[in-house]
Write an enzyme that holds these catalytic residues in place. Structure first.
Site, PDB file in Angstrom:
ATOM      1  N   ARG A  35      27.328 -89.129 151.751  1.00 33.61           N
ATOM      2  CA  ARG A  35      26.388 -90.148 151.284  1.00 33.61           C
ATOM      3  C   ARG A  35      25.960 -89.880 149.842  1.00 33.61           C
ATOM      4  O   ARG A  35      26.395 -90.539 148.910  1.00 33.61           O
ATOM      5  CB  ARG A  35      25.167 -90.212 152.213  1.00 33.61           C
ATOM      6  CG  ARG A  35      24.334 -91.501 152.076  1.00 33.61           C
ATOM      7  CD  ARG A  35      23.301 -91.459 150.981  1.00 33.61           C
ATOM      8  NE  ARG A  35      22.316 -90.408 151.144  1.00 33.61           N
ATOM      9  CZ  ARG A  35      21.402 -90.107 150.244  1.00 33.61           C
ATOM     10  NH1 ARG A  35      21.362 -90.767 149.090  1.00 33.61           N
ATOM     11  NH2 ARG A  35      20.542 -89.116 150.444  1.00 33.61           N
ATOM     12  N   ASP A  36      25.137 -88.873 149.627  1.00 34.87           N
ATOM     13  CA  ASP A  36      24.638 -88.584 148.287  1.00 34.87           C
ATOM     14  C   ASP A  36      25.749 -88.101 147.366  1.00 34.87           C
ATOM     15  O   ASP A  36      25.734 -88.341 146.163  1.00 34.87           O
ATOM     16  CB  ASP A  36      23.527 -87.525 148.387  1.00 34.87           C
ATOM     17  CG  ASP A  36      22.655 -87.461 147.139  1.00 34.87           C
ATOM     18  OD1 ASP A  36      22.840 -88.305 146.246  1.00 34.87           O
ATOM     19  OD2 ASP A  36      21.796 -86.580 147.065  1.00 34.87           O
ATOM     20  N   HIS A 229      15.865 -80.386 148.759  1.00 36.76           N
ATOM     21  CA  HIS A 229      17.019 -81.126 148.254  1.00 36.76           C
ATOM     22  C   HIS A 229      17.022 -80.985 146.730  1.00 36.76           C
ATOM     23  O   HIS A 229      16.340 -81.729 146.028  1.00 36.76           O
ATOM     24  CB  HIS A 229      16.878 -82.602 148.664  1.00 36.76           C
ATOM     25  CG  HIS A 229      18.036 -83.468 148.290  1.00 36.76           C
ATOM     26  ND1 HIS A 229      18.874 -84.041 149.231  1.00 36.76           N
ATOM     27  CD2 HIS A 229      18.491 -83.895 147.079  1.00 36.76           C
ATOM     28  CE1 HIS A 229      19.776 -84.778 148.613  1.00 36.76           C
ATOM     29  NE2 HIS A 229      19.571 -84.700 147.299  1.00 36.76           N
ATOM     30  N   HIS A 231      18.891 -80.788 142.981  1.00 38.85           N
ATOM     31  CA  HIS A 231      20.021 -81.091 142.114  1.00 38.85           C
ATOM     32  C   HIS A 231      20.131 -79.984 141.058  1.00 38.85           C
ATOM     33  O   HIS A 231      19.157 -79.307 140.747  1.00 38.85           O
ATOM     34  CB  HIS A 231      19.847 -82.465 141.470  1.00 38.85           C
ATOM     35  CG  HIS A 231      20.087 -83.593 142.432  1.00 38.85           C
ATOM     36  ND1 HIS A 231      21.090 -84.512 142.272  1.00 38.85           N
ATOM     37  CD2 HIS A 231      19.450 -83.933 143.587  1.00 38.85           C
ATOM     38  CE1 HIS A 231      21.067 -85.380 143.269  1.00 38.85           C
ATOM     39  NE2 HIS A 231      20.075 -85.050 144.079  1.00 38.85           N
ATOM     40  N   CYS A 262      22.325 -89.836 141.461  1.00 34.04           N
ATOM     41  CA  CYS A 262      21.598 -91.015 141.900  1.00 34.04           C
ATOM     42  C   CYS A 262      21.917 -92.185 140.972  1.00 34.04           C
ATOM     43  O   CYS A 262      21.730 -92.076 139.759  1.00 34.04           O
ATOM     44  CB  CYS A 262      20.090 -90.748 141.907  1.00 34.04           C
ATOM     45  SG  CYS A 262      19.109 -92.188 142.369  1.00 34.04           S
ATOM     46  N   ASN A 271      24.423 -82.313 143.341  1.00 36.81           N
ATOM     47  CA  ASN A 271      23.572 -81.555 144.253  1.00 36.81           C
ATOM     48  C   ASN A 271      23.932 -80.072 144.252  1.00 36.81           C
ATOM     49  O   ASN A 271      24.978 -79.666 143.749  1.00 36.81           O
ATOM     50  CB  ASN A 271      23.761 -82.076 145.681  1.00 36.81           C
ATOM     51  CG  ASN A 271      23.275 -83.483 145.872  1.00 36.81           C
ATOM     52  OD1 ASN A 271      22.112 -83.719 146.166  1.00 36.81           O
ATOM     53  ND2 ASN A 271      24.172 -84.442 145.718  1.00 36.81           N
TER      54      ASN A 271
END
Length: 321
Positions: A35-36, A229, A231, A262, A271
């Site tokens: 996903r990310d 989470h 980055h 993003c 990430n």
């Protein structure tokens, strides 16, 4: 080399295991690569490749994998094939360990129609990003998510809340800790099961992480309810993660190969790489259940699909070893 002069293939190097005080016995890795990791790619990855990516991650021992986002195709075309992906995965795509992101009630409807039983909502600690991401204020975003969370819980789903821009915002600069805590409380008061604290643009440092975790704990959101989470824009993601683990956090978001970013915050880079995290946890003697060799092979394979090297330093080191 053997005594007869024949060269032998050496095993990949492994870190020496030296525990540190305050580290947990086990960490849950919440894999966000499908996903990310893929949402910010310039090209749309074929859904068949995505399905193979998920299967390879599961085979490598990653039990919790965030699969996709039920977002409108016009917003994030890279994830416009959510239903198709779930169809290809079949039973592998459902269950409490296969969450999907839902931006609104329409996204929730689409997810529930596919039998999803774990969802995530994506809030913001800042007004600027709330507007950029969902075209709503923070208060309006929370109000919108109220119905989403209630309906998800009524359907028996597990719900995670992301609070993005928890450390810094590209428009507003450093974000006050109290502001992050207030937004986090609003989201968790909806009934969410877990809070993921997002350093969306990668500006956090270790002291800031401790300060926020302590403030959340004092407000009633303990580290047992939190995930982190990070980055890696400024190379601090792993340092910040280890600091969070020493302060009670037991769930870490990471992306295989270090993919990610993003689409609504251009300064957000990749990430924390799952392989870099696994290497560090192995060196600390912390259990995680992931086969690093299989994971590196998966990252190298995905890098070929994307036509560029994996950002992960561990992947680069081990893939050539």
């Amino acid at each position: 080399m053997r005594e007869d002069g024949v060269m032998t293939t050496s095993s990949p190097p492994l870190p020496m295991t030296v525990p540190l005080p305050g580290m947990p016995e086990r960490v849950t890795i919440y894999e966000v690569g499908p996903r990310d990791g893929l949402q910010n790619e310039k090209t749309v990855v074929p859904v068949e490749v995505k399905a193979q990516f998920v299967r390879r991650l599961l085979d490598a021992g990653l039990d919790t994998v965030e699969l996709t986002s039920f977002v409108a195709r016009d917003w994030v075309p890279q994830l416009g094939d959510a239903e198709d992906l779930l169809d290809l995965l079949g039973p592998l795509g459902t269950g409490r360990n296969r969450p999907v992101l839902v931006p609104n009630e329409r996204g929730l409807d689409r997810a529930l129609d596919k039998g999803v039983s774990a969802v995530a909502i994506f809030g913001s600690a800042t007004e600027s990003f709330a507007r950029a991401n969902l075209n709503r204020s923070v208060a309006e975003t929370v109000e919108m998510f109220s119905a989403v969370v209630k309906r998800a819980l009524d359907a028996g789903a597990w719900v995670r809340a992301y609070v993005s821009m928890s450390f810094g915002d590209p428009w507003e600069g450093p974000v006050p800790v109290r502001q992050v805590v207030d937004t986090s409380l609003r989201l968790m008061d909806l009934g969410c099961d877990q809070l993921s604290i997002g350093d969306t643009i990668g500006v956090a440092t270790a002291g800031h992480v401790v300060q926020l975790l302590e403030a959340l704990d004092e407000a009633g959101i303990g580290p047992d309810q939190c995930a982190v989470h990070f980055h890696d824009t400024y190379g601090q993601a792993l340092s910040n993660t280890l600091t969070a683990l020493q302060h009670g956090v037991r769930v870490v978001d990471a992306s295989t190969g270090g993919l990610g970013g993003c689409p609504f915050a251009r300064s957000a880079t990749g990430n924390l790489a799952t392989e870099d995290l696994v290497w560090a946890l192995d060196g600390l003697g912390v259990e995680h259940g992931v086969d690093l060799t299989a994971l590196v092979q998966t990252s190298s394979w995905m890098a070929e699909q994307l036509g560029r090297p994996a950002p992960s330093r561990v992947v680069r080191a081990l893939a050539g070893s």
